[in-house]
Design a protein around this motif. Structure first.
Motif, PDB file in Angstrom:
ATOM      1  N   ASP A 199       0.833  -1.183   0.000  1.00 52.94           N
ATOM      2  CA  ASP A 199       0.000   0.000   0.000  1.00 52.94           C
ATOM      3  C   ASP A 199       0.875   1.243   0.000  1.00 52.94           C
ATOM      4  O   ASP A 199       1.961   1.271   0.556  1.00 52.94           O
ATOM      5  CB  ASP A 199      -0.955   0.011   1.193  1.00 52.94           C
ATOM      6  CG  ASP A 199      -0.205  -0.049   2.515  1.00 52.94           C
ATOM      7  OD1 ASP A 199       0.805  -0.765   2.582  1.00 52.94           O
ATOM      8  OD2 ASP A 199      -0.613   0.639   3.467  1.00 52.94           O
ATOM      9  N   TYR A 202      -2.272   7.910  -0.158  1.00 53.76           N
ATOM     10  CA  TYR A 202      -3.200   8.520  -1.114  1.00 53.76           C
ATOM     11  C   TYR A 202      -3.563   9.915  -0.606  1.00 53.76           C
ATOM     12  O   TYR A 202      -3.844  10.101   0.580  1.00 53.76           O
ATOM     13  CB  TYR A 202      -4.458   7.663  -1.275  1.00 53.76           C
ATOM     14  CG  TYR A 202      -5.542   8.333  -2.111  1.00 53.76           C
ATOM     15  CD1 TYR A 202      -5.466   8.333  -3.494  1.00 53.76           C
ATOM     16  CD2 TYR A 202      -6.616   8.978  -1.503  1.00 53.76           C
ATOM     17  CE1 TYR A 202      -6.436   8.949  -4.263  1.00 53.76           C
ATOM     18  CE2 TYR A 202      -7.598   9.587  -2.260  1.00 53.76           C
ATOM     19  CZ  TYR A 202      -7.503   9.581  -3.646  1.00 53.76           C
ATOM     20  OH  TYR A 202      -8.466  10.199  -4.396  1.00 53.76           O
ATOM     21  N   THR A 274      -3.540   3.572  -0.861  1.00 53.54           N
ATOM     22  CA  THR A 274      -3.880   2.813  -2.066  1.00 53.54           C
ATOM     23  C   THR A 274      -3.213   1.456  -1.979  1.00 53.54           C
ATOM     24  O   THR A 274      -2.028   1.355  -1.636  1.00 53.54           O
ATOM     25  CB  THR A 274      -3.401   3.547  -3.329  1.00 53.54           C
ATOM     26  OG1 THR A 274      -4.063   4.811  -3.426  1.00 53.54           O
ATOM     27  CG2 THR A 274      -3.715   2.721  -4.577  1.00 53.54           C
ATOM     28  N   ASP A 279      -8.514   2.469  -3.689  1.00 56.74           N
ATOM     29  CA  ASP A 279      -8.189   3.587  -2.805  1.00 56.74           C
ATOM     30  C   ASP A 279      -9.040   3.478  -1.546  1.00 56.74           C
ATOM     31  O   ASP A 279     -10.224   3.111  -1.611  1.00 56.74           O
ATOM     32  CB  ASP A 279      -8.462   4.935  -3.484  1.00 56.74           C
ATOM     33  CG  ASP A 279      -7.624   5.133  -4.733  1.00 56.74           C
ATOM     34  OD1 ASP A 279      -6.471   4.653  -4.744  1.00 56.74           O
ATOM     35  OD2 ASP A 279      -8.117   5.751  -5.697  1.00 56.74           O
ATOM     36  N   ARG A 327     -10.090   2.004  -8.551  1.00 58.92           N
ATOM     37  CA  ARG A 327      -9.431   3.138  -9.191  1.00 58.92           C
ATOM     38  C   ARG A 327     -10.316   3.819 -10.225  1.00 58.92           C
ATOM     39  O   ARG A 327     -10.870   3.181 -11.113  1.00 58.92           O
ATOM     40  CB  ARG A 327      -8.128   2.653  -9.855  1.00 58.92           C
ATOM     41  CG  ARG A 327      -7.225   3.755 -10.375  1.00 58.92           C
ATOM     42  CD  ARG A 327      -6.671   4.592  -9.233  1.00 58.92           C
ATOM     43  NE  ARG A 327      -6.101   3.762  -8.184  1.00 58.92           N
ATOM     44  CZ  ARG A 327      -4.878   3.250  -8.236  1.00 58.92           C
ATOM     45  NH1 ARG A 327      -4.112   3.462  -9.282  1.00 58.92           N
ATOM     46  NH2 ARG A 327      -4.418   2.529  -7.226  1.00 58.92           N
TER      47      ARG A 327
END
Length: 338
Positions: A199, A202, A274, A279, A327
């Motif tokens: 990850d 974001y 993310t 997300d 996404r």
């Protein structure tokens, strides 16, 4: 005695059937839906999924009801704190074992010298009266020379013995990260194995925040109207199953919860990340709304119609919601924590 056994059997069956219902009711409060107003403040657990961070501590109530499996807490082999097991180093052979010929010669010379010391002196003393003085001195010289030769051979053997006693080569079998010292080639930071690094961070935009606020209002409205079709567009499939089950239970009990006039007071993004192609954003939400529960079997205005809350007075609620989207897709509610 027979009645008592029947009573115990009935209690066991009731506990088996009612267990899942009671645990789910605890997750969503005492009387109604998933908002934290008059009825939801006693919720004791979180629901839903937060991806790879589902069971991580983020300062809120832990998520205890989720389709995401909880990782095992069993430490891996050779983990930190577990003493590594090393095989015993191989012992090198001694000088005597590596040089059997020299060892045999040295043993023979030593035996000869000991025999000469024990028996030669007696024989020499016995012959001293019959042998001329020059012969006696020659015999003594030969004995001294033999002793010196044996001493030289013994010194040489001792030198080669000490030279051959070298430390055995280090054995690296079984050496692991847990036993590697700082600065060595095997020193790999343990932080790399604490959590999957798939990850990345974001950045939440202004449009994302507006979408979160809109979802708060639309989800509460769809909940109040018991509109499953609308909830399907706003929730992940897992969260939709929790909401649908809660609405079915309310209908079975003849009650309906309303959350109206929702006004967001404050929203803080706790974390956003993310992973894979999704997300995630966990948001601290505080809002005010008229949160009340009524009976669907008693007419309005009659005693017992209003079960909990107030139709006129707004109350504040505070929850932590996690939103998820594929996404470039739409944001959906994927988890709720108190």
């Amino acid at each position: 005695m027979l009645k008592r056994s029947h009573l115990i059997a009935v209690c066991l069956i009731a506990s088996i059937i009612g267990g899942p219902t009671l645990s789910f009711a605890k997750a969503r409060g005492s009387a109604g839906g998933f908002s934290s107003g008059a009825h939801g403040g006693n919720s004791s657990m979180g629901i839903g999924s937060r991806g790879s961070r589902t069971h991580q501590d983020n300062g809120a109530k832990p998520i205890e009801q989720s389709t995401t499996p909880q990782p095992s807490t069993t430490p891996p082999p050779n983990a930190a704190g577990t003493p590594p097991v090393h095989p015993a180093p191989a012992t090198s052979p001694s000088w005597w074992q590596r040089n059997p010929l020299l060892a045999g010669i040295a043993g023979g010379l030593a035996g000869t010298w000991i025999g000469h010391m024990l028996f030669g002196a007696t024989e020499t003393s016995a012959k001293t009266t019959d042998v001329e003085p020059g012969a006696a001195s020659n015999s003594a010289s030969n004995s001294v020379g033999l002793i010196l030769l044996l001493m030289l051979i013994g010194a040489g053997g001792l030198y080669y013995f000490k030279k051959g006693r070298q430390s055995p080569a280090p054995v690296f079998t079984g050496l692991s990260r847990g036993s590697a010292g700082r600065g060595s080639l095997l020193d790999i930071s343990s932080n790399s194995t604490d959590r999957p690094t798939t990850d990345t961070a974001y950045t939440v935009t202004t449009e994302d925040k507006a979408a979160f606020q809109q979802l708060l209002t639309e989800i509460q409205s769809a909940w109040s109207a018991q509109d499953i079709a609308a909830l399907r567009r706003l929730l992940t499939p897992e969260m939709l199953s929790y909401f649908s089950t809660a609405l079915a239970e309310d209908n079975s009990r003849g009650v309906q919860n309303h959350v109206e006039g929702v006004e967001l007071l404050k929203g803080d993004v706790r974390e956003a990340w993310t992973e894979d192609n999704k997300d995630y954003a966990t948001v601290d939400l505080r809002w005010s709304a008229r949160d009340y529960t009524v009976s669907t079997t008693i007419p309005r205005g009659e005693s017992g119609y209003l079960i909990e809350g107030s139709e006129e007075t707004a109350t504040e609620s505070h929850e932590i919601w996690t939103f998820m989207r594929v996404r470039d897709g739409r944001w959906l509610l994927s988890a709720i924590q108190q």
